[in-house]
Write an enzyme that holds these catalytic residues in place. Structure first.
Site: not given
Ligand SMILES: *Cc1c(COP(=O)(O)O)cnc(C)c1O
Length: 406
Positions: A203
């Protein structure tokens, strides 16, 4: 031994990139690492001041009133759904074109995810289909800022308000994005009833694993704090029962979890959040280069950008136009890989997984999302990419598009 994949003849010889690049990559520096090291030898490695400092910084950056840091975005979505009052028998509307966690949070609460289809151009959840899927059991909407574009906040807020639904924004992709609607205007994080961020390494900013729920609602904030840490209340002013046993006393008021983030991670997060501006600028710059390069490329369709979203792109999508290109998406993906560019597919429609099938999700529930899934791939996009790497991606895409256009 696996057989080496046969490459299209035109692509014989040197790949565009000798050293493979991936669709996403974190950028953690020595300076970030020093922040972790400093916290590691401080008085608190968890439940300390760095967590609160990171929460304040998230509020400053987004304009939200309150932030609750948690151990990942999946946990953030779970406690957001619980704080929204989602429980057994309820329904939660979300998009199938997302990471499974956006839907799983409903299942954790004993509720049923209901999938609304997406817009064929922007790939964002379609407010009209959200409204069509509302029943008397619907409790909340989990709308995903897919690829970093803000969802249609004005429309979704209006629908949620009219039907008394809680509006949860899954903003795992969209930290830094600003929405300029007719009615609502502001940074992602300050707009929905609750907004969930992810700080996973793919992210925009990372702390290893991490997440947050942001809200402007004090009552939701207090519920989220309890849910994050076992449902434990330490403040005598807030006790449910008058048990005057001593200053050590605390109460468990509801069934919470240990979803806390450590101060080590919070220290890294603070250091990364301070670079959000430069990360965002670089992401926008790369996205602009791609937009220009691919705008008129036959056989490649681009996700339409909404004017009301000033987007910090997390993912850059290409969509193969099967009417123009002679290859399948899979062939294009494999050919990109052979060029040294490892793409990714975001996402496989959630309800098509075996787990969902055995829960009774059958058929082509969201035909638009399925069609989009069949044609998309995410090309590399991350701030650390060099201009030369960006050029390499552009060269490879153009080369393949020309080749497969026949
Ligand atoms: C990455 C992601 C998540 C989950 O995030 P984590 O921090 O890995 O639990 C949830 N929703 C979306 C759209 C994502 O891309």
């Amino acid at each position: 031994m696996t057989e080496s994949k046969a490459l299209p003849a035109i692509l014989g010889g040197e790949p565009v990139r000798k050293k493979k690049i991936y669709y996403g990559k974190q950028w953690v520096t020595q300076e970030d690492a020093a922040a972790i090291a400093e916290t590691a030898v401080s008085d608190y490695v968890t439940c300390g001041p760095k967590v609160e400092e990171a929460e304040r910084l998230l509020c400053e950056l987004t304009g939200a009133e309150y932030a609750v840091l948690v151990c990942n975005c999946t946990a953030a979505l779970h406690i957001a759904a619980l704080a929204a009052g989602v429980g057994p028998g309820d329904e939660v509307i979300t998009t199938p074109l997302t990471f499974m966690a956006s839907a799983n949070c409903a299942l954790y609460c004993g509720a049923r995810p209901v999938f609304a289809d997406v817009d064929p151009e922007t790939y964002l959840i379609d407010p009209k289909d959200v409204e069509a899927k509302i029943t008397e059991r619907t409790k909340a909407v989990v709308a995903v800022d897919y690829t970093g574009q803000a969802v249609m906040i004005d429309e979704l807020r209006e629908i949620c308000d009219r039907h008394h639904l809680v509006f949860i924004e899954d903003a795992a992709h969209s930290i830094g994005t600003v929405y300029h609607g007719k009615k609502y205007d502001g940074a992602v994080g300050s707009l929905a009833d609750m907004t969930c961020f992810s700080f996973h390494p793919v992210k925009t900013v990372t702390c290893g694993e991490g997440g947050a729920v942001l809200t402007n609602d004090k009552a939701l904030y207090e519920k989220l704090l309890l849910l994050r840490s076992h449902g434990m209340e330490h403040d005598p002013e807030r006790f449910l029962e008058a048990r005057d046993e001593g200053s050590w006393f605390y109460e468990q008021q509801l069934l919470g979890f240990n979803y806390r983030l450590t101060d080590l991670q919070a220290a890294l997060l603070i250091s990364q959040l301070r670079k959000l501006g430069s990360f965002a600028a670089r992401r926008k710059e790369i996205a602009r280069r791609y937009d220009e390069a691919f705008a008129d490329l036959p056989g490649i369709r681009l996700q339409r950008e909404r004017e009301d979203s000033d987007t910090v792109r997390h993912l850059y999508m290409l969509r193969i136009d099967p009417k123009v290109l002679t290859c399948t998406r899979r062939e294009f993906f494999d050919a990109m890989d052979a060029e040294g560019i490892h793409c990714q597919i975001h996402y496989i429609p959630v309800y098509t997984f075996p787990y969902y099938r055995q829960l009774g999700y059958e058929g082509h529930l969201c035909p638009v999302a399925e069609e989009i899934y069949g044609g998309i791939l995410s090309i590399p996009l991350y701030p650390r990419m060099t201009d030369e790497e960006v050029s390499g991606v552009i060269t490879a895409v153009k080369k393949l598009a020309a080749y497969y256009a026949g």
